[in-house]
Scaffold this active site. Structure first.
Site, PDB file in Angstrom:
ATOM      1  CB  SER A 298      -0.872   0.028   1.086  1.00 53.92           C
ATOM      2  OG  SER A 298      -2.078   0.701   0.922  1.00 53.92           O
TER       3      SER A 298
ATOM      4  CG  ASP B  50      -6.933  -2.316  -3.280  1.00 57.98           C
ATOM      5  OD1 ASP B  50      -7.376  -1.262  -2.687  1.00 57.98           O
ATOM      6  OD2 ASP B  50      -5.681  -2.828  -3.317  1.00 57.98           O
TER       7      ASP B  50
ATOM      8  CG  HIS C 287      -5.876  -2.204   0.378  1.00 51.58           C
ATOM      9  ND1 HIS C 287      -5.120  -1.615  -0.916  1.00 51.58           N
ATOM     10  CD2 HIS C 287      -5.632  -1.706   1.689  1.00 51.58           C
ATOM     11  CE1 HIS C 287      -4.147  -0.954  -0.210  1.00 51.58           C
ATOM     12  NE2 HIS C 287      -4.490  -0.761   1.091  1.00 51.58           N
TER      13      HIS C 287
END
Length: 359
Positions: free
Chosen positions: A202, A297, A327
């Protein structure tokens, strides 16, 4: 029930919640489906049953978002949530405290080494996710242990400065400085400057990409690999996946706004390539890349667009989408069989990427 829990020590509450969660996720699939509800299908994809059940259970406990009223509250909430989903400690990995020098001072770090690995070899400099606001060495301990053990390499996890106390470009500067420190001290870390990879999940994937671009632009030794788990790569625009998956799949649309407002509150500056790495027009010569995305996501489309742009620039790319996952799935690997399966495959992609360097 909540009043009864108030008299139970916090550590026991977490243990009980973890035991219940792991027990429920191991139920036979027909029973688990009753907990999860009807299958969720979007954009030609079906959400994994175990993940849907996990999201349902999180919703019942009020853990539907990553953001909070304050950064401190969000940080504590992330740690609490991961303590509940975390599996048994991954054995066979030696962990030692380290520090890295940066222009802002010393940063804490952890070096993970598989116990059977004694010869010098590849080292992955890992930057944790959390929207540049939350996350630390502890929240990503399980993931780093997993990567070290099953990819059979050393992992150095770096605890960079967080926003809003240290807004953009503090995290990017720390990431670059940490990489330089590793290049300068590779032998002490069990590696060499020719065997250093960068990676993260991320926001951490964003920082790893920043480092790879910085190295090429400034004549530094390039990392041998970028290992990017569902990275944030473009803060300048909204893509279709953010509209499709912006609510109900752990990372929400509101979370993303909250994180970005903390890290780079000046909207006019969000196209800076040190943040929106996708917008960098000079991608030729970057390190080979393993880029992992998840179907459900909000960041899916920008990650996959970055993979396409890298490939078009001649960069060797291994791009893999897990269409049934969300995610943050790498941080939930201890929660269910499906998530561990995905992470074993991800480790395989990591090993394949490193093998490109050794050929």
């Amino acid at each position: 029930m909540s009043k009864a829990l108030d008299v139970i020590p916090h550590s026991l509450q977490k243990h009980a919640q973890s035991a219940v969660l792991h027990g429920l996720l191991k139920l036979p699939r027909p029973l688990l489906r009753r907990i999860a509800g009807a299958p969720v299908r979007l954009d030609g994809q079906e959400l994994a049953l175990e993940v849907q059940a996990l999201l349902r259970l999180q919703a019942l406990t009020g853990q539907e978002r990553m953001a909070a009223e304050t950064p401190e509250g969000a940080r504590a909430g992330m740690l609490r949530g991961l303590e509940v989903t975390r599996g048994a400690e991954i054995s066979g990995v030696h962990v030692s405290k380290r520090s890295v020098r940066t222009r802002s001072g010393e940063l804490d770090a952890r070096l993970y080494r598989p116990e059977g690995l004694t010869e010098p070899g590849s080292l992955l400099v890992f930057y944790h996710g959390g929207g540049w606001v939350v996350g630390d060495l502890e929240t990503h301990d399980e993931l780093c242990r997993f990567l070290a053990k099953y990819a059979d390499l050393r992992v150095l996890s770096v605890d960079y400065r967080l926003a809003p106390e240290h807004a953009f470009p503090a995290a990017a500067e720390d990431a670059v400085d940490a990489y330089q420190h590793v290049l300068d001290n590779a032998a002490d870390l069990g590696s060499s400057p020719d065997s250093i990879a960068v990676g993260g999940d991320s926001a951490g994937g964003n920082l790893a990409a920043v480092v790879a671009q910085h190295a090429v632009a400034n004549g530094l030794k390039s990392p041998v690999l970028q290992f990017l788990l569902y990275p944030a790569v473009d803060a300048s625009t909204r893509r279709r996946s953010r509209e499709l998956f912006g609510n109900g799949f752990l990372l929400t649309d509101g979370d993303m706004d909250w994180f970005m407002d903390m890290y780079q509150p000046d909207v006019s500056e969000r196209a800076d390539p040190r943040l929106s790495v996708l917008l960098n027009e000079e991608l030729e010569g970057l390190a080979p890349t393993v880029l992992i995305t998840a179907g459900f996501d909000p960041l899916r489309d920008e990650g996959e667009e970055y993979a396409r742009r890298l490939s078009a620039a001649g960069v060797p790319v291994i791009s893999r989408r897990f269409p049934d996952l969300i995610h943050g799935f790498a941080n939930l690997l201890g929660a269910s069989t499906r998530l561990r399966e995905a992470m074993f495959e991800t480790v395989g992609q990591l090993r394949a990427g490193l093998a490109l360097h050794s050929e």
